[in-house]
Design a protein around this motif. Structure first.
Motif, PDB file in Angstrom:
ATOM      1  N   THR A 123       0.853  -1.183   0.000  1.00  0.00           N
ATOM      2  CA  THR A 123       0.000   0.000   0.000  1.00  0.00           C
ATOM      3  C   THR A 123       0.897   1.244   0.000  1.00  0.00           C
ATOM      4  OG1 THR A 123      -0.027   0.133   2.412  1.00  0.00           O
ATOM      5  CG2 THR A 123      -1.771  -1.198   1.357  1.00  0.00           C
ATOM      6  N   SER A 142       4.588   1.833  -5.349  1.00  0.00           N
ATOM      7  CA  SER A 142       3.858   0.574  -5.203  1.00  0.00           C
ATOM      8  C   SER A 142       3.437   0.043  -6.564  1.00  0.00           C
ATOM      9  CB  SER A 142       2.612   0.781  -4.336  1.00  0.00           C
ATOM     10  OG  SER A 142       2.952   1.233  -3.045  1.00  0.00           O
ATOM     11  N   PRO A 144       0.558  -2.153  -7.279  1.00  0.00           N
ATOM     12  CA  PRO A 144      -0.622  -2.846  -6.736  1.00  0.00           C
ATOM     13  C   PRO A 144      -0.954  -4.104  -7.524  1.00  0.00           C
ATOM     14  CG  PRO A 144      -1.015  -0.485  -6.897  1.00  0.00           C
ATOM     15  CD  PRO A 144       0.258  -0.762  -7.655  1.00  0.00           C
ATOM     16  N   ALA A 178      -1.227  -3.973  -1.302  1.00  0.00           N
ATOM     17  CA  ALA A 178      -2.340  -3.170  -1.803  1.00  0.00           C
ATOM     18  C   ALA A 178      -3.531  -4.024  -2.215  1.00  0.00           C
ATOM     19  CB  ALA A 178      -1.880  -2.318  -2.989  1.00  0.00           C
TER      20      ALA A 178
END
Length: 235
Positions: A123, A142, A144, A178
Motif C-alpha cells: 500500500t 507501489s 498494486p 495493496a
C-alpha cells in the motif's frame, strides 16, 4: 597522512550478522521453517519466463507513497535507470538492502544522472514506511497487485508454513499489500537503457540474498563508463 575510507560492508556480510541475532530471537523451530522455505526457493531456481537482459521493459502504472498514480516511463524518463523490486517494509532483508543502496549506491547513480526506483506490492502507506525505515532519498513506489512483477515473471509468494510463522510473529504480508494477498516479487535488480531495454537482470529466489552494490555499478559502468559516458560497443 590521510585516513583511508572504510570499505562498506557487503549486503551478504550484513545479512550474515543479522541472521545470527534473528535466529536467536525467533528460536530453532521458526528458523527451520524459514530455512526450509529458502532451500525450496533455491532448489526451484529462477523461473524460465523471468525477465532477462535483452528484454524490453513493459509499461506500468505505479502508485506513489502519497497515493498518486505515476507511469513507470515517467519515472525512468529517457535516461538509463536502476529498478529494485523488493518484498516490503516488513522484510528485514529488504530494509537492510535499501539502506545499503541509499548509502553506497545512490551517490554513484546520482552523479551520473541515473534514477534509482524501488518497487513493491505494498500500500502507499507501507511504501512510506519503507522510506522512513531507511531515510530513503530515491523514488519508492507501489505496484498494486504485482501487475508489473507478474509481467516480468518475478512474482511469487511466501510458503504456507512461512506465512503461518509470520502470523505467530504478529503480522501478515497481506496486511501490507495493496491487493490484500501474500504475493511478492522475487528480489530483483534491473538496469535499463534509454530505450527501456534491460541490460542487466539479477533475480534472487532466496530472499535473504540480494544484488551487491558493486555488481550494479559494474553493470552500469560496462554500458555507460565510470563518468556516465556511453561506452561504444567493441567491433
Amino acid at each position: 597522512m590521510s585516513a583511508v575510507a572504510p570499505v562498506p560492508a557487503t549486503i551478504d556480510a550484513q545479512v550474515a550478522e543479522f541472521n545470527e541475532g534473528f535466529t536467536a530471537q525467533i528460536g530453532p523451530e521458526f528458523s527451520k521453517v524459514f530455512d526450509d522455505e529458502q532451500r525450496a526457493l533455491r532448489d526451484a531456481g529462477v523461473p524460465a519466463d523471468a525477465v532477462r537482459a535483452g528484454d524490453t521493459l513493459v509499461g506500468a502504472t505505479l502508485v506513489t507513497p502519497a497515493g498518486e498514480s505515476v507511469e513507470l516511463a515517467d519515472l525512468v524518463g529517457e535516461a538509463p535507470a536502476v529498478l529494485v523490486f523488493y518484498r516490503g517494509a516488513w522484510c528485514p532483508y529488504c530494509n537492510l538492502t535499501l539502506k545499503t543502496y541509499q548509502a553506497d549506491l545512490l551517490p554513484h547513480l546520482a552523479s551520473r544522472g541515473i534514477p534509482l526506483v524501488a518497487i513493491s506490492p505494498q500500500t502507499p502507506e507501507a511504501s512510506e514506511q519503507s522510506v522512513a525505515n531507511g531515510s530513503l532519498d530515491f523514488t519508492v513506489v507501489s505496484d498494486p497487485g504485482n501487475v508489473l512483477s507478474r509481467a516480468l515473471g518475478i512474482q511469487t509468494e511466501p510458503s504456507a508454513d512461512a506465512r503461518a510463522v509470520h502470523t505467530q510473529l504478529g503480522f501478515d504480508v497481506a496486511d501490507s499489500n495493496a491487493d490484500a494477498t501474500g504475493d511478492v516479487p522475487f528480489p530483483t535488480v534491473l538496469v535499463v537503457d534509454e530505450e527501456g531495454v534491460v541490460v542487466f537482470a539479477d533475480v534472487h529466489t532466496d530472499y535473504t540474498t540480494r544484488t551487491e552494490v558493486r555488481d550494479i555499478l559494474d553493470a552500469v559502468e560496462a554500458r555507460w563508463g565510470s563518468d556516465g559516458t556511453p561506452v561504444s560497443p567493441s567491433v
